[in-house]
Design an enzyme around this catalytic site. Structure first.
Site, PDB file in Angstrom:
ATOM      1  N   GLY A 225       0.955  -1.172   0.095  1.00 41.28           N
ATOM      2  CA  GLY A 225      -0.128   0.015  -0.109  1.00 41.28           C
ATOM      3  C   GLY A 225       0.722   1.271  -0.079  1.00 41.28           C
ATOM      4  O   GLY A 225       2.226   1.147  -0.119  1.00 41.28           O
ATOM      5  N   ASN A 226       0.051   2.310   0.343  1.00 44.80           N
ATOM      6  CA  ASN A 226       0.842   3.713   0.334  1.00 44.80           C
ATOM      7  C   ASN A 226       0.188   4.579   1.367  1.00 44.80           C
ATOM      8  O   ASN A 226      -0.967   4.253   1.868  1.00 44.80           O
ATOM      9  CB  ASN A 226       0.866   4.135  -1.104  1.00 44.80           C
TER      10      ASN A 226
END
Ligand code: CTP
Length: 222
Positions: free
Chosen positions: A29-30
């Site tokens: 993810g980020n």
């Protein structure tokens, strides 16, 4: 008199980051907070538009009186966006979409064993690039998150993805980018005009973006 509102227009916005699951409890993810996309949704609502917000997981509460579609992965986001594209007049892709996903999803938790673990990644679809290919008379707005060569990279994305406008931000700058309440952006339009904005709240940045959009719709140039 110039029209400020977007009555009768449908605005589709993507927000937040996508999660690409490796196993049931882990993902790639980020740190996207979704704040920019949610500010855009509120701003579109203030201008009386019909709003559809397609969002990855965030801590935020979506504005009331919009259509909210919650997704997890880039593939889910693409399906949701594609299903709403036809009915939309303005599309703003503010989401931080993962460019790659694990090739295989492991259905049970990966147990630690070997010293090294390799995860093969495959490319995700570029949602905005695909929308650009069937742009028609819709207004398409993208974001460019960059760490170097901001203007050159953003301009290249505007052309490649067939956009009307791109909002470029250098995510390494203090007060700009992912988790911040503020942003420092340059709004680049198709005719090559670059408008550099100072440090502003994401709410104010959203207002400025819609100022540009209504100008484009009204056929006026700033
Ligand atoms: N975007 C998208 N789908 C993707 C990747 C990006 O719709 N799979 C959209 C983003 O929402 C943004 C724009 O494309 O509006 C640019 O995203 P960005 O992450 O800055 O760049 P990329 O196109 O992914 O290129 P790169 O990662 O090489 O900079």
């Amino acid at each position: 008199m110039q029209k400020r509102y977007l009555e009768g227009k449908t605005v589709l916005i993507t927000a937040g980051g996508t999660r690409e699951h490796i196993d049931p409890i882990r993902f790639i993810g980020n740190p996207s907070s979704g704040k920019m996309g949610y500010a855009l949704a509120q701003s579109a609502l203030n201008r009386r538009a019909n709003v559809i917000l397609v969002s990855g997981p965030t801590q935020l509460k979506p504005p009331k009186k919009i259509r909210f579609i919650s997704i997890t992965s880039a593939i889910d986001m693409k399906k949701a966006v594609d299903s709403c594209y036809e009915q939309s007049d303005i599309v703003i892709c503010a989401a931080a979409v993962a460019d790659y996903r694990p090739e295989n999803f492991i259905s049970n938790k990966i147990k630690k064993s070997e010293e090294k673990l390799t995860i093969q990644l495959v490319k995700n679809p570029d949602i905005l690039l695909e929308l650009g290919k069937k742009k028609g008379c819709k207004i398409l707005v993208g974001f460019a998150a960059e760490t170097k060569d901001l203007l050159a990279n953003a301009k290249a994305k505007l052309i490649e993805k067939n956009l009307d406008m791109i909002v470029a931000n250098d995510v390494t700058k203090e007060g700009a980018g992912f988790e911040s309440d503020t942003n420092i952006v340059k709004i680049i339009t198709r005719d090559g005009e670059v408008k550099s904005l100072p440090l502003l709240s994401k709410r104010r940045v959203a207002t400025k973006i819609f100022d540009k959009i209504v100008k484009a719709i009204n056929g006026l140039r700033r």
